[in-house]
Enzyme design. Structure first.
Site, PDB file in Angstrom:
ATOM      1  N   SER A   1       0.871  -1.110   0.025  1.00  0.00           N
ATOM      2  CA  SER A   1       0.063  -0.085   0.001  1.00  0.00           C
ATOM      3  C   SER A   1       0.640   1.152   0.052  1.00  0.00           C
ATOM      4  CB  SER A   1      -0.829  -0.151   1.370  1.00  0.00           C
ATOM      5  OG  SER A   1      -1.310   1.467   1.381  1.00  0.00           O
TER       6      SER A   1
ATOM      7  N   TYR B   1      -1.867  -0.954  10.790  1.00  0.00           N
ATOM      8  CA  TYR B   1      -1.849  -1.354   9.499  1.00  0.00           C
ATOM      9  C   TYR B   1      -0.694  -1.200   8.568  1.00  0.00           C
ATOM     10  CZ  TYR B   1      -3.810  -1.307   4.722  1.00  0.00           C
ATOM     11  OH  TYR B   1      -4.009  -1.557   3.142  1.00  0.00           O
TER      12      TYR B   1
HETATM   13  P1  NAD Z   1     -11.840  -5.520   0.816  1.00  0.00           P
HETATM   14  O1  NAD Z   1     -12.682  -5.541   1.966  1.00  0.00           O
HETATM   15  O2  NAD Z   1     -12.890  -5.546  -0.572  1.00  0.00           O
HETATM   16  O3  NAD Z   1     -11.262  -6.731   0.685  1.00  0.00           O
HETATM   17  C1  NAD Z   1     -10.281  -7.221   1.778  1.00  0.00           C
HETATM   18  C2  NAD Z   1     -10.775  -8.820   2.113  1.00  0.00           C
HETATM   19  O4  NAD Z   1     -10.044  -9.325   3.133  1.00  0.00           O
HETATM   20  C3  NAD Z   1     -12.227  -9.018   2.498  1.00  0.00           C
HETATM   21  O5  NAD Z   1     -13.228  -9.112   1.343  1.00  0.00           O
HETATM   22  C4  NAD Z   1     -12.114 -10.276   3.282  1.00  0.00           C
HETATM   23  O6  NAD Z   1     -12.674 -11.333   2.442  1.00  0.00           O
HETATM   24  C5  NAD Z   1     -10.791 -10.256   3.625  1.00  0.00           C
HETATM   25  N1  NAD Z   1     -10.293 -10.695   5.052  1.00  0.00           N
HETATM   26  C6  NAD Z   1     -10.230  -9.628   5.926  1.00  0.00           C
HETATM   27  N2  NAD Z   1      -9.920 -10.316   7.052  1.00  0.00           N
HETATM   28  C7  NAD Z   1      -9.912 -11.675   6.759  1.00  0.00           C
HETATM   29  C8  NAD Z   1      -9.839 -12.789   7.479  1.00  0.00           C
HETATM   30  N3  NAD Z   1      -9.600 -12.725   8.892  1.00  0.00           N
HETATM   31  N4  NAD Z   1      -9.989 -14.180   7.159  1.00  0.00           N
HETATM   32  C9  NAD Z   1     -10.358 -14.157   5.656  1.00  0.00           C
HETATM   33  N5  NAD Z   1     -10.501 -13.107   4.974  1.00  0.00           N
HETATM   34  C10 NAD Z   1     -10.160 -11.993   5.431  1.00  0.00           C
HETATM   35  O7  NAD Z   1     -10.955  -4.465   0.497  1.00  0.00           O
HETATM   36  P2  NAD Z   1      -9.997  -3.891  -0.400  1.00  0.00           P
HETATM   37  O8  NAD Z   1      -9.421  -2.548  -0.342  1.00  0.00           O
HETATM   38  O9  NAD Z   1      -9.842  -4.519  -1.799  1.00  0.00           O
HETATM   39  O10 NAD Z   1      -8.535  -4.915   0.220  1.00  0.00           O
HETATM   40  C11 NAD Z   1      -7.561  -5.770  -0.472  1.00  0.00           C
HETATM   41  C12 NAD Z   1      -6.365  -5.525  -0.140  1.00  0.00           C
HETATM   42  O11 NAD Z   1      -5.879  -4.277  -0.770  1.00  0.00           O
HETATM   43  C13 NAD Z   1      -6.101  -5.297   1.400  1.00  0.00           C
HETATM   44  O12 NAD Z   1      -4.781  -6.079   1.666  1.00  0.00           O
HETATM   45  C14 NAD Z   1      -5.845  -4.032   1.632  1.00  0.00           C
HETATM   46  O13 NAD Z   1      -4.768  -3.757   2.636  1.00  0.00           O
HETATM   47  C15 NAD Z   1      -5.041  -3.530   0.484  1.00  0.00           C
HETATM   48  N6  NAD Z   1      -4.984  -2.045  -0.060  1.00  0.00           N
HETATM   49  C16 NAD Z   1      -6.541  -1.581  -0.084  1.00  0.00           C
HETATM   50  C17 NAD Z   1      -6.347  -0.221  -0.600  1.00  0.00           C
HETATM   51  C18 NAD Z   1      -7.652   0.595  -0.539  1.00  0.00           C
HETATM   52  O14 NAD Z   1      -7.648   1.827  -0.338  1.00  0.00           O
HETATM   53  N7  NAD Z   1      -8.968   0.158  -0.590  1.00  0.00           N
HETATM   54  C19 NAD Z   1      -5.010   0.741  -0.474  1.00  0.00           C
HETATM   55  C20 NAD Z   1      -4.046  -0.152  -0.389  1.00  0.00           C
HETATM   56  C21 NAD Z   1      -3.763  -1.528  -0.223  1.00  0.00           C
END
Ligand code: NAD
Ligand code: MG
Length: 332
Positions: free
Chosen positions: A224, A237
């Site tokens: 990220s 985080y």
């Molecule tokens: P999202 O909520 O759609 O996806 C995250 C997923 O993590 C959830 O759908 C869930 O299924 C899974 N999860 C969380 N805890 C869990 C557990 N204990 N067991 C099994 N599954 C679990 O959100 P997203 O933003 O698409 O996140 C995906 C990745 O992208 C993450 O690693 C997040 O840190 C990273 N990210 C997101 C952003 C953003 O702005 N959205 C920015 C940088 C990085």
């Protein structure tokens, strides 16, 4: 073609004035028509998708993409594959929603069979992804369960391998993010949830997957912009994302001699369930992504091609790299 350009321009204008109205999935996405062999018009990245102000909204963790306003675009209507990953076998954690869902849709349309993991509460989102993978003519495997449990991580990998008939793309995408104004507000339990989900789970899953990964396979981690410029309120985080960047670079060195590539993706603000289920304060949700040079958050669909590129044999010299997608700011 003329008609299509007109529609796109119209959509661009809609996006400019888009503020808080709920829309159907993909309503603001590009047309489904295959335009690969025709001249396509330029798309203005500033107006392609909704920009702030967004409606304040909160869902209890982990949240559902299908209940967000507006509903994110994961490429449901827009992603067109061209056989880049034909016959590949992918496991994507957090494949029900957000960035993982965009990768799952793209992988299936590129010809890969896909297994997704998610939490049982996310079944309504997961069902839609499974349908989309099947619709692409690929094998779709749903393996719900909590990644904070080492035993489950082992079961997840063995079930994926068994049901896919092997494994050659592993995307450690699941993640947990929750804001806390002060380090004093973070309980040990909450700290542990973030560490277990973001650091321990990839460690356990990679260990379980490694014996199955042949030369040519790849591992993708989710870093990220927080790894490089951590926010005050994301103390726990942010350090997991720095750790992810580090494990990607370490493992690339370790696994390169075995012919396995390891890369990471470092998104900026992306409109997903993670953000509206505790990942941001309500004040930040309202102005989410407004501080990027493009003036808006990314949509999951805008990251899909990066996951495809990193998994494709064409990227055979790319390993130990972190690919950014952050709307004009952020690192790397
Ligand atoms: P999202 O909520 O759609 O996806 C995250 C997923 O993590 C959830 O759908 C869930 O299924 C899974 N999860 C969380 N805890 C869990 C557990 N204990 N067991 C099994 N599954 C679990 O959100 P997203 O933003 O698409 O996140 C995906 C990745 O992208 C993450 O690693 C997040 O840190 C990273 N990210 C997101 C952003 C953003 O702005 N959205 C920015 C940088 C990085
Ligand atoms: Mg989800």
């Amino acid at each position: 073609m003329e008609k299509e350009i007109t529609r796109r321009n119209a959509l661009g204008k809609i996006a400019t004035t888009f503020a808080v109205a709920a829309v159907a999935p993909g309503a603001f996405a590009q047309t489904k028509k295959d335009t690969r062999n025709t001249v396509s018009d330029l798309t203005d990245p500033r107006t392609k998708y909704p920009k702030p102000p967004f409606k304040k909204q909160f869902q209890p963790f982990p949240g559902l993409a299908g209940k967000m306003t507006p509903i994110p675009d994961h490429g449901e209507e827009s992603y067109i594959g061209s056989g880049r990953l034909k016959g590949r076998k992918a496991l994507i954690t957090g494949g029900d929603s957000g960035i993982g869902r965009a990768a799952a849709i793209a992988y299936a349309r590129e010809g890969a069979d896909v297994a997704i993991n998610y939490l049982p509460e996310e079944e309504p989102d997961a069902v839609q992804v499974i349908e989309l993978i099947k619709k692409a003519g690929r094998k779709a495997i749903a393996i719900p369960g909590d990644l904070r449990d080492e035993k489950f991580c082992n079961i997840l990998v063995s079930q994926a391998v068994q049901q896919l008939g092997g494994l050659d793309i592993l995307v450690n995408n699941a993640g947990h993010q929750k804001t806390h104004a002060s380090i004093l507000d973070i309980s040990t339990e909450e700290f542990e949830r973030t560490m277990k989900t973001n650091i321990y789970a990839p460690f356990w899953i990679i260990k379980a997957a490694l014996p199955h990964l042949k030369p040519g396979s790849c591992i993708i981690g989710l870093s990220s912009v927080q790894a490089y410029d951590p926010s005050a309120e994301l103390y726990d985080y942010a350090q997991t994302k720095a750790a992810t960047t580090s494990y990607v670079k370490s493992l690339a060195k370790q696994l390169g001699p075995k012919g396995i590539r390891v890369n990471g993706v470092a998104p900026g603000p992306v409109w997903t369930a993670l953000e509206i289920s505790g990942g941001q304060t309500q004040e930040n949700i309202e102005k989410f992504g407004g501080d990027t040079p493009l003036g808006r958050p990314g949509q999951p669909a805008e990251l899909a091609s990066i996951f495809v590129q990193l998994a494709d044999n064409d990227a055979s010299f790319a390993s130990g790299q972190i690919y950014g997608s952050a709307g004009g700011s952020g690192q790397p």
